[in-house]
Design a protein around this motif. Structure first.
Motif, PDB file in Angstrom:
ATOM      1  N   ARG A 118      19.617  49.957  21.533  1.00  0.00           N
ATOM      2  CA  ARG A 118      20.959  50.009  20.956  1.00  0.00           C
ATOM      3  C   ARG A 118      21.728  48.710  21.178  1.00  0.00           C
ATOM      4  N   ALA A 119      21.345  47.964  22.202  1.00  0.00           N
ATOM      5  CA  ALA A 119      21.972  46.662  22.439  1.00  0.00           C
ATOM      6  C   ALA A 119      21.293  45.556  21.645  1.00  0.00           C
ATOM      7  N   VAL A 120      19.994  45.670  21.420  1.00  0.00           N
ATOM      8  CA  VAL A 120      19.236  44.617  20.740  1.00  0.00           C
ATOM      9  C   VAL A 120      19.526  44.603  19.241  1.00  0.00           C
ATOM     10  N   MET A 121      19.544  45.781  18.609  1.00  0.00           N
ATOM     11  CA  MET A 121      19.643  45.837  17.149  1.00  0.00           C
ATOM     12  C   MET A 121      20.898  45.164  16.603  1.00  0.00           C
ATOM     13  N   PRO A 122      22.080  45.376  17.177  1.00  0.00           N
ATOM     14  CA  PRO A 122      23.258  44.671  16.637  1.00  0.00           C
ATOM     15  C   PRO A 122      23.149  43.150  16.742  1.00  0.00           C
ATOM     16  N   LYS A 123      22.536  42.647  17.815  1.00  0.00           N
ATOM     17  CA  LYS A 123      22.372  41.198  17.955  1.00  0.00           C
ATOM     18  C   LYS A 123      21.410  40.659  16.908  1.00  0.00           C
ATOM     19  N   VAL A 124      20.312  41.406  16.652  1.00  0.00           N
ATOM     20  CA  VAL A 124      19.364  40.991  15.612  1.00  0.00           C
ATOM     21  C   VAL A 124      20.056  40.985  14.251  1.00  0.00           C
ATOM     22  N   ARG A 125      20.846  42.019  13.996  1.00  0.00           N
ATOM     23  CA  ARG A 125      21.572  42.102  12.729  1.00  0.00           C
ATOM     24  C   ARG A 125      22.530  40.923  12.567  1.00  0.00           C
ATOM     25  N   GLU A 126      23.226  40.601  13.637  1.00  0.00           N
ATOM     26  CA  GLU A 126      24.177  39.482  13.603  1.00  0.00           C
ATOM     27  C   GLU A 126      23.474  38.160  13.326  1.00  0.00           C
ATOM     28  N   ILE A 127      22.325  37.951  13.967  1.00  0.00           N
ATOM     29  CA  ILE A 127      21.570  36.710  13.780  1.00  0.00           C
ATOM     30  C   ILE A 127      21.044  36.611  12.353  1.00  0.00           C
ATOM     31  N   ARG A 128      20.564  37.734  11.811  1.00  0.00           N
ATOM     32  CA  ARG A 128      20.067  37.731  10.433  1.00  0.00           C
ATOM     33  C   ARG A 128      21.187  37.397   9.450  1.00  0.00           C
ATOM     34  N   GLU A 129      22.368  37.961   9.668  1.00  0.00           N
ATOM     35  CA  GLU A 129      23.496  37.678   8.780  1.00  0.00           C
ATOM     36  C   GLU A 129      23.885  36.207   8.843  1.00  0.00           C
ATOM     37  N   ALA A 130      23.833  35.620  10.039  1.00  0.00           N
ATOM     38  CA  ALA A 130      24.152  34.200  10.182  1.00  0.00           C
ATOM     39  C   ALA A 130      23.131  33.339   9.448  1.00  0.00           C
ATOM     40  N   ARG A 131      21.856  33.722   9.522  1.00  0.00           N
ATOM     41  CA  ARG A 131      20.810  32.985   8.815  1.00  0.00           C
ATOM     42  C   ARG A 131      21.012  33.057   7.306  1.00  0.00           C
ATOM     43  N   THR A 132      21.316  34.263   6.843  1.00  0.00           N
ATOM     44  CA  THR A 132      21.529  34.437   5.399  1.00  0.00           C
ATOM     45  C   THR A 132      22.700  33.591   4.912  1.00  0.00           C
ATOM     46  N   ALA A 133      23.785  33.573   5.697  1.00  0.00           N
ATOM     47  CA  ALA A 133      24.947  32.777   5.326  1.00  0.00           C
ATOM     48  C   ALA A 133      24.617  31.284   5.304  1.00  0.00           C
ATOM     49  N   ALA A 134      23.827  30.849   6.298  1.00  0.00           N
ATOM     50  CA  ALA A 134      23.444  29.438   6.349  1.00  0.00           C
ATOM     51  C   ALA A 134      22.581  29.055   5.153  1.00  0.00           C
ATOM     52  N   ALA A 135      21.664  29.956   4.782  1.00  0.00           N
ATOM     53  CA  ALA A 135      20.790  29.678   3.623  1.00  0.00           C
ATOM     54  C   ALA A 135      21.608  29.621   2.337  1.00  0.00           C
ATOM     55  N   VAL A 155       6.254  45.858  15.265  1.00  0.00           N
ATOM     56  CA  VAL A 155       7.502  46.221  14.601  1.00  0.00           C
ATOM     57  C   VAL A 155       8.150  47.365  15.374  1.00  0.00           C
ATOM     58  N   VAL A 156       9.398  47.153  15.783  1.00  0.00           N
ATOM     59  CA  VAL A 156      10.154  48.169  16.518  1.00  0.00           C
ATOM     60  C   VAL A 156      11.063  48.891  15.533  1.00  0.00           C
ATOM     61  N   ARG A 157      10.929  50.208  15.453  1.00  0.00           N
ATOM     62  CA  ARG A 157      11.775  51.019  14.586  1.00  0.00           C
ATOM     63  C   ARG A 157      13.007  51.464  15.366  1.00  0.00           C
ATOM     64  N   VAL A 158      14.183  51.267  14.762  1.00  0.00           N
ATOM     65  CA  VAL A 158      15.432  51.704  15.374  1.00  0.00           C
ATOM     66  C   VAL A 158      16.113  52.632  14.373  1.00  0.00           C
ATOM     67  N   GLY A 159      16.130  53.915  14.688  1.00  0.00           N
ATOM     68  CA  GLY A 159      16.665  54.879  13.732  1.00  0.00           C
ATOM     69  C   GLY A 159      15.720  55.047  12.562  1.00  0.00           C
ATOM     70  N   GLU A 160      16.256  55.494  11.433  1.00  0.00           N
ATOM     71  CA  GLU A 160      15.425  55.765  10.268  1.00  0.00           C
ATOM     72  C   GLU A 160      15.313  54.589   9.311  1.00  0.00           C
ATOM     73  N   GLU A 161      16.263  53.646   9.393  1.00  0.00           N
ATOM     74  CA  GLU A 161      16.305  52.608   8.371  1.00  0.00           C
ATOM     75  C   GLU A 161      16.150  51.192   8.907  1.00  0.00           C
ATOM     76  N   GLU A 162      16.338  50.968  10.184  1.00  0.00           N
ATOM     77  CA  GLU A 162      16.339  49.605  10.706  1.00  0.00           C
ATOM     78  C   GLU A 162      15.104  49.334  11.565  1.00  0.00           C
ATOM     79  N   SER A 163      14.727  48.077  11.602  1.00  0.00           N
ATOM     80  CA  SER A 163      13.580  47.666  12.416  1.00  0.00           C
ATOM     81  C   SER A 163      13.684  46.177  12.674  1.00  0.00           C
ATOM     82  N   PHE A 164      12.922  45.698  13.649  1.00  0.00           N
ATOM     83  CA  PHE A 164      12.819  44.263  13.901  1.00  0.00           C
ATOM     84  C   PHE A 164      11.426  43.952  14.438  1.00  0.00           C
ATOM     85  N   VAL A 165      11.048  42.673  14.325  1.00  0.00           N
ATOM     86  CA  VAL A 165       9.730  42.231  14.774  1.00  0.00           C
ATOM     87  C   VAL A 165       9.844  41.693  16.192  1.00  0.00           C
ATOM     88  N   MET A 166       8.965  42.172  17.059  1.00  0.00           N
ATOM     89  CA  MET A 166       8.952  41.757  18.461  1.00  0.00           C
ATOM     90  C   MET A 166       7.659  41.009  18.758  1.00  0.00           C
TER      91      MET A 166
END
Length: 348
Positions: free
Chosen positions: A325-342, A201-212
């Motif tokens: 800083r480049a990875v986190m926005p892309k992960v966020r965008e992909i997650r939002e697209a998944r949520t919308a699709a679901a 798990v990669v921590r980005v800032g205090e509130e965000e993270s993603f699985v690598m």
């Protein structure tokens, strides 16, 4: 450390239904009591359930046969036989369930708690009381219970991760994940150090993270089984974003652009969709890049193709903040697209 197992076969047999009973009431004061045979119980199912507490199919390698008990038979006095209990087989999230004979997919368990009935239990037979009617007052027959389904299942685990690290052996994947996460993979200066995928798990800032996920190194011919080949290419299919690591150091055995093309070709050959997966190219070992000839050649190559490029050094932490800083926005965008699709009833 437990072995990582991502492909197993198991035999499952659901419970047989109980037989119906042939019986007649024989009680004082009840002349011609009529039929009283009860129905048989239902056989239990074999259920596969995704569990967030498992990370490997190791347990199923040592327990490869599951049989549900026979349901109870019907009895006199209209007593129904007891249903047999289901067997629940728990697997990691990300497990694909197939029929081993036909290869037909039964389920893709991508969420914790998701279930699929892999083998259905047999229905209980009807007792003779169920056949009584105006024209048939004393039926002397009953049904047998149905046999439960049985089959061999193929269970394949594909890791669930936001970001997957791909590249040739010794491209620096294990070093990078060990620096960015708490994962501690084996690191050495020879090929195929990593023999199983690692998650962190990669921590980005205090509130965000993603699985690598660190996917073991790929070589030319991997999609045909060369090297570790198709054992681990399956795990790339789950990752939403690829970080394509390329060694740009002065002593790299393969030119940076050539190394990039080798891995790209293997990904596309395994699954054409992987060639279109969102990707960030990462030039690793930049602290040993010398004059940077290979690094700049790769940078120019990526710019010509519209691919984001970052040069980093896991050893000195150079460039890692910019990469995250480049990875986190892309992960966020992909997650939002998944949520919308679901939400729209699509497949997330």
């Amino acid at each position: 450390m437990a072995a990582f197992v991502d492909l197993v076969k198991v035999f499952v047999k659901a419970g047989d239904g109980g037989n119906g009973c042939v019986a007649f009431r024989r009680e004082w004061g009840v002349p011609r009591g009529g039929p009283s045979g009860g129905n048989g119980g239902k056989g239990g199912d074999v259920v596969i359930e995704a569990s967030p507490h498992l990370a490997t199919l190791l347990d199923l390698r040592y327990h490869q046969e599951y049989r549900v008990r026979h349901a109870g038979h019907g009895r006199g006095k209209d007593q129904t036989g007891r249903d047999s209990d289901d067997i629940v087989i728990r697997v990691p999230v990300g497990t694909v369930v197939r029929d081993a004979a036909s290869k037909a997919p039964l389920a893709d368990l991508t969420r914790a708690g998701e279930r699929v009935v892999a083998a259905r239990g047999g229905r209980g037979g009807l007792g003779n009381a169920a056949f009584k009617g105006p024209t048939r007052q004393a039926p002397d027959f009953a049904q047998k219970g149905e046999a439960g389904e049985e089959r061999v299942l193929e269970l394949e685990l594909k890791l669930m991760a936001d970001v997957g690290l791909v590249g040739l052996p010794n491209a620096g994947k294990s070093t990078l994940i060990s620096v960015l996460t708490a994962a501690r993979p084996k690191i050495a200066d020879y090929p195929f150090t990593t023999l199983s995928p690692n998650l962190g798990v990669v921590r980005v800032g205090e509130e965000e993270s993603f699985v690598m996920a660190d996917i073991p190194g790929l070589i030319e011919g991997a999609h045909e089984g060369t090297g570790l080949g198709t054992q681990f290419l399956r795990h790339v299919e789950r990752t939403a974003l690829l970080l394509h690591l390329v060694d740009v150091s002065e002593g790299a055995p393969t030119g940076a652009v050539t190394a990039f093309n080798i891995v790209s070709a293997e990904l596309s050959a395994h699954n054409p969709e992987l060639g279109r997966r969102p990707r960030i190219v990462v030039g690793t070992k930049n602290d040993a890049a010398g004059e940077g000839t290979e690094r700049e050649a790769l940078r120019n190559f990526c710019e010509a193709r519209g691919l984001p490029f970052f040069a980093v050094s896991a050893a000195s932490h150079e460039g890692l903040d910019e990469l995250l800083r480049a990875v986190m926005p892309k992960v966020r965008e992909i997650r939002e697209a998944r949520t919308a699709a679901a939400a729209e009833g699509g497949i997330a």
